[in-house]
Design a protein around this motif. Structure first.
Motif, PDB file in Angstrom:
ATOM      1  N   VAL A   4       0.969  -0.980  -0.216  1.00  0.00           N
ATOM      2  CA  VAL A   4      -0.117   0.014   0.152  1.00  0.00           C
ATOM      3  C   VAL A   4       1.154   1.579   0.151  1.00  0.00           C
ATOM      4  N   LEU A  90      -3.289   7.448   7.884  1.00  0.00           N
ATOM      5  CA  LEU A  90      -3.080   6.209   7.383  1.00  0.00           C
ATOM      6  C   LEU A  90      -4.064   5.451   6.776  1.00  0.00           C
ATOM      7  N   SER A  94      -7.925  -4.183   3.114  1.00  0.00           N
ATOM      8  CA  SER A  94      -8.248  -5.725   3.821  1.00  0.00           C
ATOM      9  C   SER A  94      -8.542  -6.331   2.493  1.00  0.00           C
ATOM     10  N   LEU A 101      -5.813  -6.083   8.295  1.00  0.00           N
ATOM     11  CA  LEU A 101      -5.342  -4.923   7.940  1.00  0.00           C
ATOM     12  C   LEU A 101      -4.182  -4.488   7.258  1.00  0.00           C
ATOM     13  N   PHE A 103      -1.830  -1.603   6.339  1.00  0.00           N
ATOM     14  CA  PHE A 103      -1.506   0.030   6.080  1.00  0.00           C
ATOM     15  C   PHE A 103      -0.220   0.191   5.343  1.00  0.00           C
ATOM     16  N   GLY A 104      -0.837   1.590   4.256  1.00  0.00           N
ATOM     17  CA  GLY A 104       0.559   2.166   4.693  1.00  0.00           C
ATOM     18  C   GLY A 104       1.664   2.746   4.974  1.00  0.00           C
ATOM     19  N   GLU A 105       2.356   4.100   4.298  1.00  0.00           N
ATOM     20  CA  GLU A 105       3.280   4.384   5.818  1.00  0.00           C
ATOM     21  C   GLU A 105       2.685   5.971   6.125  1.00  0.00           C
TER      22      GLU A 105
ATOM     23  N   TYR B  36      -1.020  -5.296  17.007  1.00  0.00           N
ATOM     24  CA  TYR B  36      -0.327  -4.111  16.159  1.00  0.00           C
ATOM     25  C   TYR B  36       1.202  -3.221  16.570  1.00  0.00           C
ATOM     26  N   LYS B  42       7.481   4.088  10.271  1.00  0.00           N
ATOM     27  CA  LYS B  42       6.146   2.949   9.294  1.00  0.00           C
ATOM     28  C   LYS B  42       5.411   2.609   9.950  1.00  0.00           C
ATOM     29  N   ARG B  43       4.546   1.655   9.084  1.00  0.00           N
ATOM     30  CA  ARG B  43       3.188   1.959   9.213  1.00  0.00           C
ATOM     31  C   ARG B  43       3.139   0.197  10.308  1.00  0.00           C
ATOM     32  N   PRO B  44       1.829   0.361  10.602  1.00  0.00           N
ATOM     33  CA  PRO B  44       1.204  -0.208  11.297  1.00  0.00           C
ATOM     34  C   PRO B  44       0.947  -1.581  11.161  1.00  0.00           C
ATOM     35  N   ASN B  99     -13.064  -5.886  10.763  1.00  0.00           N
ATOM     36  CA  ASN B  99     -12.588  -4.161  10.750  1.00  0.00           C
ATOM     37  C   ASN B  99     -13.375  -3.415  10.504  1.00  0.00           C
TER      38      ASN B  99
END
Lengths: 112, 114
Positions: A4, A90, A94, A101, A103-105, B36, B42-44, B99
């Motif tokens: 992502v 963010l 999914s 999930l 995630f992007g950064e 998480y 950084k991303r989770p 989610n």
């Protein structure tokens, strides 16, 4: 590119500006999300799109406007924001409603 | 709606020690509990999760325990290493892990000192 990806990574805008955040997922997922991450607060779910239809909108102010043109792309259009909207935004995706999930950064937004 | 409380907000341990992070939730219908990890900048990323039909789950140095009666669940990290330093978020969800109904805690900043 895999996973992502979000652009821009950093954005500074005035309260009267209009800007957009972009998210792209390369995982073949069918659900995409926008989350807001503020210091010392839980991750807040803003919007969910499943199969390109919005299925969740958690009472987000209208100055945030999402758009999902296809299952791989998600935008967050921003206009007349407030300083308290400064946060890390963010994007996530999914496979299905209950899939993990990814995630992007994030896009770090500062509203002056 | 669901409310998830997470403690402590910061945790500092020496390398090799164990670390425990605890979360409580309010909705007894919650049945899915992921954790998480978010490293600085950084991303989770999902590190482990548990569903309400089990009481404990392990994955190498990480384990999660769930007490449905008390409505709390915990993350246990053994033999901590500097690369474990990150913010850890717990979450709870109803509806089979949807989610759309995932509520996060505020996070715990774990620092592992060499």
């Amino acid at each position: 590119e895999t996973g992502v990806t979000q652009t821009p990574r950093h954005l500074v805008m005035g309260m009267t500006n209009k800007k957009s955040l972009k998210c792209e997922q390369h995982l073949g997922h069918n659900a995409m999300y926008w989350y807001k991450q503020s210091a010392k607060k839980p991750l807040e779910l803003m919007f969910v799109y499943s199969l390109e239809e919005r299925v969740e909108n958690n009472s987000v102010p209208s100055r945030f406007s999402p758009e999902c043109p296809n299952s791989s792309h998600l935008f967050l259009h921003l206009h007349t924001l407030q300083p308290e909207d400064s946060a890390l935004y963010l994007c996530a995706s999914s496979q299905g409603e209950a899939g993990e999930l990814f995630f992007g950064e994030g896009s770090r937004l500062t509203v002056l | 709606g669901e409310n998830v409380e997470q403690h402590p907000s910061t945790l500092s341990v020496q390398e090799g020690d164990s670390a425990v992070i605890k979360c409580t939730y309010s909705d007894s219908a919650s049945n899915y509990f992921p954790w998480y990890k978010q490293e600085l900048g950084k991303r989770p990323q999902l590190i482990i999760d548990i569903r309400s039909n089990v009481g404990e789950k392990k994955d190498q140095r990480i384990a999660v325990t769930l007490n449905k009666t008390a409505k709390h669940f915990s993350l246990h990290i053994t033999e901590t290493q500097p690369e474990d330093s990150a913010v850890y978020f717990c979450a709870a969800s109803i509806s089979g892990g949807s989610n759309y109904k995932l509520t996060f805690g505020k996070g715990t900043l774990l620092t592992v000192n060499p």
